[in-house]
Each structure stands twice: as C-alpha cells, then as structure tokens.
Design an enzyme around this catalytic site. Sequence first.
Site, mmCIF file in Angstrom:
data_model
loop_
_atom_site.group_PDB
_atom_site.id
_atom_site.type_symbol
_atom_site.label_atom_id
_atom_site.label_comp_id
_atom_site.label_asym_id
_atom_site.label_seq_id
_atom_site.Cartn_x
_atom_site.Cartn_y
_atom_site.Cartn_z
ATOM 1 N N GLU A 3 33.233 -85.391 -21.154
ATOM 2 C CA GLU A 3 33.492 -84.525 -22.292
ATOM 3 C C GLU A 3 32.412 -83.433 -22.260
ATOM 4 O O GLU A 3 31.227 -83.748 -22.210
ATOM 5 C CB GLU A 3 33.400 -85.314 -23.599
ATOM 6 N N ARG A 36 28.015 -99.675 -17.464
ATOM 7 C CA ARG A 36 27.337 -98.391 -17.509
ATOM 8 C C ARG A 36 25.863 -98.571 -17.192
ATOM 9 O O ARG A 36 25.310 -99.653 -17.332
ATOM 10 C CB ARG A 36 27.565 -97.675 -18.838
ATOM 11 N N LYS A 64 24.294 -88.502 -24.850
ATOM 12 C CA LYS A 64 24.216 -87.056 -25.007
ATOM 13 C C LYS A 64 23.815 -86.680 -26.428
ATOM 14 O O LYS A 64 23.133 -85.685 -26.641
ATOM 15 C CB LYS A 64 25.567 -86.423 -24.638
#
Length: 749
Positions: A31, A258, A268
Amino acid sequence: MSESKNFLRTIVEEDLKSGKYKEVVTRFPPEPNGFPHIGHAKSIFINFGIARDYKGHCNLRMDDTNPTKEDLKYVEALKDAVEWLGFDWGENVYFTSDYFPKLYDYAVKLIKMGKAYVDSLTEDEIREYRGTVTQVGKRSKYAKRTIEENLDLFERMKKGEFKDGEHILRAKIDMSAANMKMRDPLLYRIRHTHHFRAANEWYIYPMYDFAHCLSDYIEGITHSICTLEFENNRDIYNWVLDELGLELPRPYQHEFARLGINYTVMSKRKLLELVEGGQVSGWDDPRLPTIAGYKRRGYTPESILNFCDQIGIAKANSMVDVSQLEFCIRDDLNKKVPRVMCVLDPLKVTIENYDGCEDIDASYYPHDVPKEGYRVLPFSREIYIERDDFNQNPPKGYYRLTPTQPVRLRHGYIISCKEVVKDANGNITEIKAEYYSNSKSGSDTSGIKVKSAIQWVSVKDAKSVEVRIYDRLFACVAPDGVEDINPDSLQVIKNAFVEPAVITQKPDERFQFEREGYFYADPIDYTDENPVFNKIVGLKDSYSKKTKANEPVSKPQIKKAQVDGKIAAMSETQQLLFDKYTSELKLNNEVSNILARDEYLSNFYEETLSTLNSPVSLANIVTNEVARVIKENQSDELKFNAKQIAQLIKMVDDEIISSKIAKQVFETMTKSGEDPTQIVDACGLIQISDPSKILPIIDEIIVKNPDNVLKFKAGNNKLLGFFVGQVLKATNGKANPKVVNELVVQKLK
Ligand code: ATP
Ligand code: MG
C-alpha cells in the site's frame, strides 16, 4: 546467492509439476502509504525471487484502495526500493485503482446472485452484531433487502448520494462462522475523499478482502503470498473467487511469517510518526529500518538480500536479532571495500627526529582479501593519531602507545613517546616522539617488539571531514515509539581527518576506516567543501563485546551457531540458552533459536516452565502465539501472564480441550485477561472425547460423502485428514482429534 528451498518454493514446484499453472506469477502488493522497510524487503525477496528462479513473472502492484493515506511519493519510494534490490517488474507498475470499474462490476454480480447486500447499521452496531469468538453473531435486518433495493442503493452509493458511513456493502456469508472474518465481511465503503490517482471519480472504495483476491485474479497471479496475519482472510479470498465462478486457473493464497527485528519499530504508521515528529531527518534517515535509510547509510543490496535469505521463511512469527543484519553487511563489505585510515579524535604527534616527508605505497587490502590495489600514503614529521591510542597511565593489557611502550604506525614506522605536552588545565595537547628509521613496515630490521599498530594521518596532507556515527535509534529491545528513543543515536564529528586517498575517490564510495568500522560518503550531503561520511557499521558486534580492539581487526570475531544449516551470529549468553534448549529440553532448532535470541521471550518461557513441566508445548505457544501478540501489541501491557499460559497448556496436555480450541481461548485471554479455565467453563469449550457423541457425526459425514468413502476404502489414506477435518468442523473444533482419528479408521477400514 543460495536461496534455500522453503515451503513456498515446494508449493510452487508442485503446482508447476502437476500442471496446475503453466507459469508462476507472483506479485508484491504494497500500500503506497509509507516508505518500504526491511520487512518489505523480505516480501520483495520472496515474491521476485520465486518469479525469477522459476522463470515466471512478478508484478509490482500498488494496493491503493485507501485514499486518505496514500501518495505518489510513496509509489516512487517503492519502485526505487525494488529496483535498488535488483529486481524487475517488467513494463508496467499496476494499481488496484485501475481495476475499480471491474471490481464494481463484480460487486454488482454478487448482489444479483443474492450474495451481497447493502447494510445501514452504524459502525458500533456492526461491531456489536458480529459477536465474539465464543458467541455467534447476529445478522443485520437490512440483509433482508431485495436484490433490486440493493442494486439501487449500491449504485447511489457510487454516485455519491450518501455520506461516509451511511451504508456499506457486505458479503452474505455466515454470521455464526467460527472464523470471525467470515461473518458477513465488508466489501465496499463510502469515502468522499480525493484519490491520488482516481481523483474524484469514486465515492466508494473496495475493502482489502474484496479488492485483493480479484486484483490477483485479474492479473493472472498464481501464488498470492502474504503474511500470517491474513491467514483468516484466506477463507474470504476463496469465497469471493469461488462464488463468482471465475474461469480457471485462479490464484491461491499462501502465508509466511512476517519479519520482526528487535531494537526497532517497523510498521509504516510508527515510522511515519517518527518522520512527522522530527525525531529523524526523513524517511531516509540512516537510523531507520527503511530501504531508503539503509541505502543512504551505505548498506549494499547484496547484504540485505543475503540477510533475507539467511533468516529463512517460516510459518511462525519470530523476532530476528538486528545483529544478524549487521553481520551480513559486515560480511559483504569485509571482502569488497578498501581499507584506509581516518582519525576521529585527533591528537598531534611530532616526530622530532624526522624531517621532510615521504610517500608510502600502502595496500588497500590485507593479505586475506584476494584483491590488488594500493594508494600513496603521505608521511611527515607531524601526524595525528587517535586520542585514546595514547595513554599516560595505561591499564594492564593496554597495547598501544604509552610513555614507555612503542607502537607501530600502520604501514609505516615504529615510534616511541619522548614527551607529553599539556595545556594549563592538564589536558594532553601534543606528543613529542621519535621514530626508528630501520623499522618501516615490510622492511623492518629494528628488532623492536610492538604489541599493536595504530592508524594515523599526516597533518599537512590530511583532509578534514564530517563523520556521522549512528547508534541504534532505540535503546530497548522491543521499542514502542518516540518514548523509547535513544537520545545518543546520532553523534556528529565535525573535525575528523582522513588520508588524501579517501577524498580523491568518487562520491558514493564505501571504505573501511581501519579499526573504526565501515563508512559511506553520504550520497546527499557530501560536497567537496564538506565531505560527509556515514558510519555503516562497526567492525565487530559492539553489543556483544564492549571493549575496543587492540589489533587491527581483519574479520569479525563472532560466535557462530548452526541454525538449520545457516550461520547466524549469537552472543555467548544466547548460545548457552540455545544449547540448553536443544540438548536438555529437546526443543527443535528453530524454536530454540527464536527463544535464545529474545531475552523477553526466553524469560517468559522459563516462567511458564516453572509452573508446568511441558517444555515442547510451552515453547510452541510462546514462540508462536505469545510472540505474535507481543509484536502486535507493542504499546500495551500483556493482558495475560506466564502462569495462565501454563494453565492453558495443561488443559491441552490433560486433553480437556483440543489445541484448536486452545488457540481460541488464547485469543480471548489476550483481550480479557481471564483465566483460561474460566473461559473454557463459561463458553462450554470442553473437548468431546466420548465416542457415543462422535460416532453419530461420523455417520452423517459418511452418508454425505460416498465418493470419498470409496476412495478411502480403496487406499487413498490422504482422505483421513478430510474426514477428521469434517468432524472437527461439525463440532466447532471441540472434538478430540485423536479419538476422531481412531474412530474414523475403525469405521471405514
Ligand atoms: P506495515 O504494517 O509495516 O505498514 P503492511 O503489511 O501494511 O506493513 P503493505 O504495504 O500492505 O504493508 O505490505 C506489502 C507487502 O509486504 C505485503 O505482502 C506484506 O505482507 C509484506 N510485508 C509487510 N511487512 C512485512 C514484514 N515485516 N515482513 C514480511 N513481509 C512484510
Ligand atoms: Mg498495512
């Protein structure tokens, strides 16, 4: 590079071999709402790496469905990161927003099939109606709207006739599904916001769960690889593609763990806070775990790819020690970059018996680096040495220059101290020394014994430079944000001195400053007037050993642990723990590795062990579930404690609950902090082991699946899993799998 075979590659290979797909197509779908970080590097490495190695293709797709946070500058940063890591996405960058018209048509199709409806509950009501893990949900009264009503409302949502939040489009699936995500998930929401690409054309935006699977399908993706937190979304992914009855082949989702790294934040959102709050100089601040930060600091793409390869791909989340990344960059630069001299904290030395000057041919690479190359190193009567390479009252074991101990100038002569000059305050301002003309490095006939060689530069030839020394941005192992910042993470030295060879190189160059570390000419701030060097990394892991080296260091002296055939750095304490876990407690290497490297986790684990002697099961839940919650909840205190985890595992060991139910109970514990026994009692989750309760369910499944029964009887043993799975499903996971297994075999064999 040696990409190890992992479970994802095994899946890809099997799918190609069986002919399920002709070509593998993956995608990296960020994104564009922030700069990519080292976690994204792992995803890039996996997706692009697989496509490259199996002669397929990897798309770069901007998952731009949330107009409020996205921006073109992030698109550029993402492209830059992929390129810098050495991968190629082909001709086009794709954008989910390009599919908005198609996605809209698919939504209309679902409505026409009666599989989606416009809901008008408030956000709070939607949450309330959804139920909990232990309580089924309740369907909204609006689900009864007719297809015509739904079509009309959805079209008007699209035209912008309603306010944000007034209506949403939902899939009609199952409000009592055990998987909460399947309780009529949201497909579209209203947002009156400017979109950075679609401008003001749309008033409705598709949700991730709807957009992602269909974007994958539209692009012909075969393997949709994502991180573990999307595991429960997989059911929606499959539901959407299956219900729409799309032409095959279609993509399938596969999850991996992850990457988390200690001593840093990674999301982020948290990185944006640091950037916006001015705690760092920008997204490319060399202290950040962003690709732009590493690039600016002087990391090489090779070192980052190597790191991604070393840490491997797992199905369980874990925390990787940042020293492992530091090891990779050191390991890469050690062989590549020239070694030169820099003095960070200068102390003048006047060599009284030397006049004039000379040029020394000094090798750039020590003997163990098979590379040629040398530079001219000017020597003269006045030199600078590092202030702490002289000591007037040396402690035991001090090997450098003292009033009575000579030292070698690297590549040059041996000197000894004759006089110490001080200012009015008693600070040393200069050393008067003498040199031995027959002691020159390479042709030394002096017979003088020295214990070390130190760096130096010639005063009249040296260039003044700025050096930026970075330490970890966070001082604590699992930082949360701004409040955990290390106030000393940046030290700027305005007046360091380098030998001339460092300056005559082209910019963008890396060096080893002998005995100090690896340095990189800052690609942005470096000018001829003010050369700036960033410290990339020290020569050895300063966290595992605090003392400074006496000898020029040629190779990082790091303890190595064999982990699944990979070499990784471990401190001594970590190594001891690792050994204990593998040999005494019989844990496997992967789990031992995770625990040993994470102090918090291993402490937690030891505490659970003090209540219950079940080392393997406890280790599994701590490294999987507990570690994940710690990672996700960085801000809050944990709601549960080690004792409760031990209680939970005891119930599994005693076969009171199944391990599947244990996972659900754990989720509730993370939110409520209640004792697991309480939760199990209150929700009636006790395992069903009584054959008289299980047998009728098996009978029912046998009746419903005559084909599979025949195949199983004919010897297809893989179907055992199918039958057991069906029973578990029918009992919401409460049936005892061991008992079910035995009963199925009894019945059908
Ligand atoms: P963050 O939570 O850090 O903002 P994200 O998951 O929201 O990250 P996306 O831009 O949606 O970031 O991610 C793009 C791709 O990178 C996804 O496939 C995602 O799974 C993957 N990814 C993101 N963070 C990590 C990580 N820490 N380790 C591995 N893969 C990651
Ligand atoms: Mg995200």
